[in-house]
Design an enzyme around this catalytic site. Sequence first.
Site, short mmCIF file in Angstrom:
data_model
loop_
_atom_site.label_atom_id
_atom_site.label_comp_id
_atom_site.label_asym_id
_atom_site.label_seq_id
_atom_site.Cartn_x
_atom_site.Cartn_y
_atom_site.Cartn_z
N SER A 153 0.84 -1.20 0.00
CA SER A 153 0.00 0.00 0.00
C SER A 153 0.87 1.25 0.00
O SER A 153 1.67 1.46 0.92
CB SER A 153 -0.90 0.01 1.23
OG SER A 153 -1.54 1.27 1.36
N HIS A 194 -1.35 -1.36 -4.22
CA HIS A 194 -2.61 -0.97 -3.57
C HIS A 194 -2.61 0.54 -3.32
O HIS A 194 -1.65 1.09 -2.75
CB HIS A 194 -2.76 -1.72 -2.25
CG HIS A 194 -4.10 -1.57 -1.61
ND1 HIS A 194 -5.22 -2.24 -2.06
CD2 HIS A 194 -4.51 -0.81 -0.56
CE1 HIS A 194 -6.26 -1.92 -1.30
NE2 HIS A 194 -5.85 -1.05 -0.38
N ASP A 205 -4.85 3.56 -1.63
CA ASP A 205 -5.94 3.89 -0.72
C ASP A 205 -6.40 5.32 -0.96
O ASP A 205 -5.63 6.27 -0.78
CB ASP A 205 -5.47 3.75 0.73
CG ASP A 205 -5.30 2.29 1.13
OD1 ASP A 205 -6.27 1.54 0.98
OD2 ASP A 205 -4.21 1.93 1.61
N MET A 234 -8.88 8.18 0.28
CA MET A 234 -9.64 8.59 1.46
C MET A 234 -10.15 10.01 1.29
O MET A 234 -9.43 10.87 0.78
CB MET A 234 -8.77 8.49 2.70
CG MET A 234 -8.14 7.12 2.93
SD MET A 234 -7.09 7.13 4.39
CE MET A 234 -6.47 5.45 4.37
N HIS A 277 -8.60 1.27 -3.79
CA HIS A 277 -9.55 1.09 -2.68
C HIS A 277 -10.19 2.45 -2.37
O HIS A 277 -9.55 3.33 -1.82
CB HIS A 277 -8.79 0.54 -1.46
CG HIS A 277 -9.63 0.34 -0.24
ND1 HIS A 277 -9.07 0.09 0.99
CD2 HIS A 277 -10.98 0.34 -0.06
CE1 HIS A 277 -10.03 -0.05 1.88
NE2 HIS A 277 -11.20 0.11 1.27
N MET A 311 -12.27 4.62 -0.31
CA MET A 311 -12.87 4.86 1.00
C MET A 311 -13.51 6.24 0.95
O MET A 311 -13.07 7.19 1.62
CB MET A 311 -11.82 4.75 2.10
CG MET A 311 -11.37 3.32 2.34
SD MET A 311 -9.98 3.18 3.48
CE MET A 311 -8.62 3.36 2.30
N MET A 331 -11.51 -5.47 5.79
CA MET A 331 -10.72 -4.54 6.59
C MET A 331 -10.44 -5.18 7.94
O MET A 331 -11.35 -5.51 8.70
CB MET A 331 -11.48 -3.22 6.79
CG MET A 331 -11.72 -2.44 5.51
SD MET A 331 -10.20 -2.08 4.59
CE MET A 331 -9.26 -1.14 5.80
N GLY A 373 -0.74 1.64 9.80
CA GLY A 373 0.02 1.35 11.00
C GLY A 373 -0.79 0.86 12.18
O GLY A 373 -0.27 0.80 13.31
N ASP A 428 -6.77 -6.21 4.58
CA ASP A 428 -6.16 -4.89 4.57
C ASP A 428 -6.12 -4.35 5.99
O ASP A 428 -7.15 -4.04 6.57
CB ASP A 428 -6.99 -3.97 3.67
CG ASP A 428 -6.35 -2.60 3.46
OD1 ASP A 428 -5.32 -2.31 4.11
OD2 ASP A 428 -6.88 -1.83 2.65
N GLY A 429 -4.90 -4.27 6.54
CA GLY A 429 -4.73 -3.67 7.85
C GLY A 429 -3.98 -4.55 8.82
O GLY A 429 -4.40 -5.66 9.13
N GLY A 430 -2.82 -4.06 9.27
CA GLY A 430 -2.06 -4.79 10.28
C GLY A 430 -1.42 -6.07 9.79
O GLY A 430 -1.13 -6.96 10.60
N GLY A 471 1.24 -2.35 4.19
CA GLY A 471 1.73 -0.97 4.15
C GLY A 471 3.06 -0.82 4.85
O GLY A 471 4.12 -0.94 4.23
#
Length: 225
Positions: free
Chosen positions: A12, A37, A39, A41, A70, A72, A141, A149, A179-181, A201
């Site tokens: 990401s 990827h 993002d 936002m 993505h 958002m 997610m 992060g 997606d995430g962590g 990421g």
Amino acid sequence: MAALKTPLIAPSVLSADFSRMADEVAAVENAGADWLHLDVMDGHFVPNLSMGPQLIKALRPKSKLPFDVHLMIAPVDPYIEAFAKAGADHIHLHVEAGPHTHRSLQHVRDHGVKPGIAICPATPPEAVGEVLDLVDMILVMTVNPGFGGQKFLTSQLRKIETLRRMADATGRDIRIGVDGGITAQTAPLAVAAGADVLIAGTSVYGQDDYAAAISNLRIGAHNPA
């Protein structure tokens, strides 16, 4: 549960150095990334601002990687065409972003882009059940969207398992992304639950050696510690 594919790694760029974005994109491509990827936002659907179609358009000639976009944002429909024309290969929109998700996904496919549906942590997996015939990917997610992060939410593993069963029941080839962590420690948990696309990421762009980071995620995904 169907046999798992070798997971794809999609760094990401939200965690990249924005002052040298073209170089950062080239670096992960050379390091062995499968997708890129991006993002998007809006400061409304999620509490942060990131990028628009102009940046994606500028980066498109700099990479041969599939661009995994993505969105958002809400509303999403007015912007689908712009991101498609900017060079997106996949566009994920959120089931929570508007009342007419089915039409929005049709709109994505009408522009020659692969549609995906994204789902937030508090949303039950059944919320996407009526649009599985339209999507090529489900993006789960595993953090609350808006910031990079964050810590992986293990509560989402059961959701990944449920969505894998739902996707397989369609008889279609539907990928499940997380997606995430995502780290070398959490990647094998997500893959064991049924994920086959890992959005990473800080676990890539936060490391000194991008190639080693991508390799560690890919190898570690099937080898839990």
